[in-house]
Design a protein around this motif. Structure first.
Motif, short mmCIF file in Angstrom:
data_model
loop_
_atom_site.label_atom_id
_atom_site.label_comp_id
_atom_site.label_asym_id
_atom_site.label_seq_id
_atom_site.Cartn_x
_atom_site.Cartn_y
_atom_site.Cartn_z
N LEU A 13 24.40 58.12 -12.48
CA LEU A 13 24.98 59.21 -11.69
C LEU A 13 26.46 59.40 -12.01
N MET A 14 27.19 58.29 -12.21
CA MET A 14 28.61 58.40 -12.59
C MET A 14 28.76 59.14 -13.91
N LYS A 15 27.91 58.80 -14.87
CA LYS A 15 27.99 59.45 -16.18
C LYS A 15 27.69 60.94 -16.09
N ILE A 16 26.69 61.30 -15.28
CA ILE A 16 26.37 62.71 -15.10
C ILE A 16 27.55 63.43 -14.45
N GLY A 17 28.16 62.80 -13.44
CA GLY A 17 29.33 63.38 -12.79
C GLY A 17 30.48 63.57 -13.75
N GLU A 18 30.72 62.57 -14.60
CA GLU A 18 31.80 62.69 -15.59
C GLU A 18 31.54 63.83 -16.56
N GLN A 19 30.28 63.98 -16.98
CA GLN A 19 29.94 65.05 -17.92
C GLN A 19 30.09 66.42 -17.26
N ALA A 20 29.86 66.49 -15.95
CA ALA A 20 29.95 67.77 -15.24
C ALA A 20 31.39 68.20 -14.96
N LEU A 21 32.32 67.24 -14.96
CA LEU A 21 33.71 67.58 -14.69
C LEU A 21 34.28 68.43 -15.82
N GLY A 133 18.19 67.94 -6.94
CA GLY A 133 19.38 68.39 -6.22
C GLY A 133 19.29 68.08 -4.74
N ALA A 134 18.13 68.31 -4.14
CA ALA A 134 17.94 68.02 -2.71
C ALA A 134 18.05 66.51 -2.45
N ALA A 135 17.49 65.70 -3.35
CA ALA A 135 17.59 64.25 -3.19
C ALA A 135 19.05 63.79 -3.29
N LEU A 136 19.79 64.36 -4.21
CA LEU A 136 21.21 64.02 -4.35
C LEU A 136 21.99 64.44 -3.11
N ASP A 137 21.65 65.60 -2.53
CA ASP A 137 22.32 66.05 -1.30
C ASP A 137 22.08 65.06 -0.16
N VAL A 138 20.86 64.54 -0.03
CA VAL A 138 20.55 63.56 1.02
C VAL A 138 21.35 62.28 0.78
N LEU A 139 21.38 61.80 -0.46
CA LEU A 139 22.16 60.60 -0.77
C LEU A 139 23.64 60.80 -0.45
N ALA A 140 24.19 61.95 -0.84
CA ALA A 140 25.61 62.23 -0.59
C ALA A 140 25.92 62.31 0.90
N LEU A 141 24.97 62.79 1.68
CA LEU A 141 25.16 62.89 3.12
C LEU A 141 25.25 61.51 3.77
N HIS A 142 24.45 60.59 3.29
CA HIS A 142 24.36 59.27 3.92
C HIS A 142 25.19 58.19 3.23
N LEU A 143 25.35 58.29 1.94
CA LEU A 143 26.08 57.26 1.19
C LEU A 143 27.46 57.78 0.80
N THR A 144 28.32 57.88 1.80
CA THR A 144 29.69 58.37 1.59
C THR A 144 30.55 57.26 1.00
N PRO A 145 31.71 57.60 0.44
CA PRO A 145 32.60 56.55 -0.08
C PRO A 145 32.94 55.50 0.98
N GLU A 146 32.99 55.90 2.24
CA GLU A 146 33.32 54.95 3.31
C GLU A 146 32.19 53.95 3.53
N ALA A 147 30.97 54.27 3.07
CA ALA A 147 29.83 53.39 3.27
C ALA A 147 29.94 52.11 2.43
N ALA A 148 30.71 52.17 1.35
CA ALA A 148 30.88 51.00 0.48
C ALA A 148 31.91 50.06 1.09
N ALA A 149 31.55 48.81 1.23
CA ALA A 149 32.46 47.84 1.85
C ALA A 149 33.62 47.48 0.90
N ASP A 150 33.36 47.47 -0.39
CA ASP A 150 34.36 47.06 -1.38
C ASP A 150 34.56 48.20 -2.36
N PRO A 151 35.77 48.83 -2.40
CA PRO A 151 36.00 49.97 -3.28
C PRO A 151 35.92 49.62 -4.77
N ARG A 152 35.91 48.33 -5.13
CA ARG A 152 35.84 47.95 -6.54
C ARG A 152 34.41 48.03 -7.07
N THR A 153 33.45 48.20 -6.19
CA THR A 153 32.05 48.22 -6.65
C THR A 153 31.59 49.61 -6.96
#
Length: 153
Positions: A13-21, A133-153
């Motif tokens: 997903l990171m690679k796809i995001g980088e390619q889309a930027l 796209g719908a699956a990614l929208d659901v993930l983005a809704l629930h798995l926000t950056p704040e959901a990660a306990a450690d920003p290095r991961t």
């Protein structure tokens, strides 16, 4: 799903995001500093920690200070960040997001992932694109950056 599968999905997903930027346009003679990943990690950190220093960002993100400095310089050049001297220590700069939306920020905010996602999936089938796209929208809704306990991961 195993932890390894989740990790590999995240990297994909990171690679796809980088390619889309959209590629940043550098002014003539300017040197592009820092990579996309570092810039996004630094941007994410500063969004949550306004008026912060390069050393504080490096400590929170786990990125080398030199990489943070390069990303901060790049984000300042694009108008995403501003800095001011620290009132407690005039030798260091405090970094924050700019109040005005720069051309680069507007460009990135308006970018879409459709082409990069289609290329990664190997299809442009409308139903497949809609479902993913719908699956990614659901993930983005629930798995926000704040959901990660450690920003290095």
């Amino acid at each position: 799903m195993t932890p390894v599968q989740l990790f590999l999905l995240g990297r994909t997903l990171m690679k796809i995001g980088e390619q889309a930027l959209p590629e940043p346009s550098a002014p003539a003679g300017a040197v592009q500093r820092g990579g996309t990943r570092a810039a996004l990690v630094v941007l994410s950190d500063v969004l949550g920690h306004q008026d912060t220093s390069v050393s504080e960002i490096a400590a929170r993100t786990g990125l080398p200070q030199s990489q943070v400095s390069g990303a901060v310089a790049r984000l300042k050049e694009t108008g995403s960040f501003v800095s001011a001297p620290d009132p407690a220590d005039g030798r260091r700069q405090l970094i924050r997001t700019a109040t005005e939306v720069s051309e680069r920020v507007a460009e990135v905010r308006s970018a879409r992932i459709d082409d990069a996602l289609s290329a990664a999936l190997g299809t442009d089938d409308p139903e497949t694109m809609r479902r993913i796209g719908a699956a990614l929208d659901v993930l983005a809704l629930h798995l926000t950056p704040e959901a990660a306990a450690d920003p290095r991961t």
